[in-house]
Motif scaffolding. Structure first.
Motif, mmCIF file in Angstrom:
data_model
loop_
_atom_site.group_PDB
_atom_site.id
_atom_site.type_symbol
_atom_site.label_atom_id
_atom_site.label_comp_id
_atom_site.label_asym_id
_atom_site.label_seq_id
_atom_site.Cartn_x
_atom_site.Cartn_y
_atom_site.Cartn_z
ATOM 1 N N VAL A 270 0.841 -1.204 0.000
ATOM 2 C CA VAL A 270 0.000 0.000 0.000
ATOM 3 C C VAL A 270 0.873 1.249 0.000
ATOM 4 N N TRP A 271 1.849 1.299 0.871
ATOM 5 C CA TRP A 271 2.689 2.493 0.953
ATOM 6 C C TRP A 271 3.504 2.714 -0.312
ATOM 7 N N LYS A 272 3.853 1.662 -1.004
ATOM 8 C CA LYS A 272 4.658 1.800 -2.222
ATOM 9 C C LYS A 272 3.804 2.172 -3.438
ATOM 10 N N TRP A 273 2.659 1.502 -3.613
ATOM 11 C CA TRP A 273 1.898 1.660 -4.846
ATOM 12 C C TRP A 273 0.522 2.297 -4.680
ATOM 13 N N PHE A 274 0.004 2.366 -3.486
ATOM 14 C CA PHE A 274 -1.328 2.926 -3.246
ATOM 15 C C PHE A 274 -1.306 3.884 -2.055
ATOM 16 N N LYS B 283 -2.616 6.551 -1.294
ATOM 17 C CA LYS B 283 -3.854 7.229 -0.878
ATOM 18 C C LYS B 283 -4.704 6.359 0.057
ATOM 19 N N VAL B 284 -4.381 5.058 0.151
ATOM 20 C CA VAL B 284 -5.107 4.191 1.074
ATOM 21 C C VAL B 284 -4.719 4.581 2.501
ATOM 22 N N TRP C 37 -9.331 -3.288 6.498
ATOM 23 C CA TRP C 37 -8.408 -3.998 5.613
ATOM 24 C C TRP C 37 -7.917 -5.292 6.254
#
Length: 178
Positions: free
Chosen positions: A127-131, A133-134, A145
């Motif tokens: 999440v922190w690398k590619w998303f 905004k989550v 989640w």
């Protein structure tokens, strides 16, 4: 003293060294350790007969805790409090489950104390690398989640530790090792 086969020595050495990558590259190192854990039974067979031996499950759990412990150490340095606390609680839960399993020898304990830490750790890194905004910084979305991650993990833990399915046997047959 137990005599080890060449395959056992290679697998144990790899399972001790590869997780050190987690300290430098948490995502790649954890994926590498996870894949090695999933394939250790197959890798040892490449070196000849003998498998991992009669103490495989105990050894596997110790080696799992080694790489999960390195991941937990990495999680202690996360800036966001909620994901960090969830990770450390999940790691402690799994350690408790493994300890109880080793004391009691009752495999369903590994189902009751699932290794959800690994999924949460990888999820946070992805999440922190590619998303980015989550939102994982607040309890409600983070726990939401976590529930999503829990459902497939529970099924996997049931298959492995209650039903005692052995997917590596299918893989060994498929690649011609049996």
């Amino acid at each position: 003293m137990m005599d080890l086969t060449a395959g056992q020595v290679v697998v144990i050495t790899l399972r001790l060294l590869v997780p050190l990558l987690i300290l430098r590259w948490p995502l790649a190192g954890t994926v590498a350790a996870l894949l090695l854990d999933a394939g250790d039974v197959i890798i040892v067979e490449w070196f000849g007969p003998g498998g991992m031996g009669p103490h495989y499950h105990s050894l596997d759990k110790v080696l799992d805790l080694w790489y999960l412990g390195l991941a937990a150490y990495t999680a202690t340095r996360w800036n966001l409090r909620v994901p960090r606390l969830i990770a450390l609680l999940l790691f402690a839960w799994r350690v408790l489950g493994v300890a109880l399993f080793e004391l009691a020898g009752w495999r369903p304990l590994l189902f009751i104390f699932p290794n959800l830490f690994e999924n949460w750790f990888l999820f946070c890194l992805i999440v922190w690398k590619w998303f980015p905004k989550v939102d994982l910084s607040r309890w409600k979305p983070a726990l939401g989640w976590l529930v999503v991650l829990y459902i497939p993990k529970l099924a996997q833990e049931y298959l492995l530790h209650v039903a005692q399915a052995q997917p590596w046997d299918w893989i060994k047959r498929t690649v011609g090792l049996t």
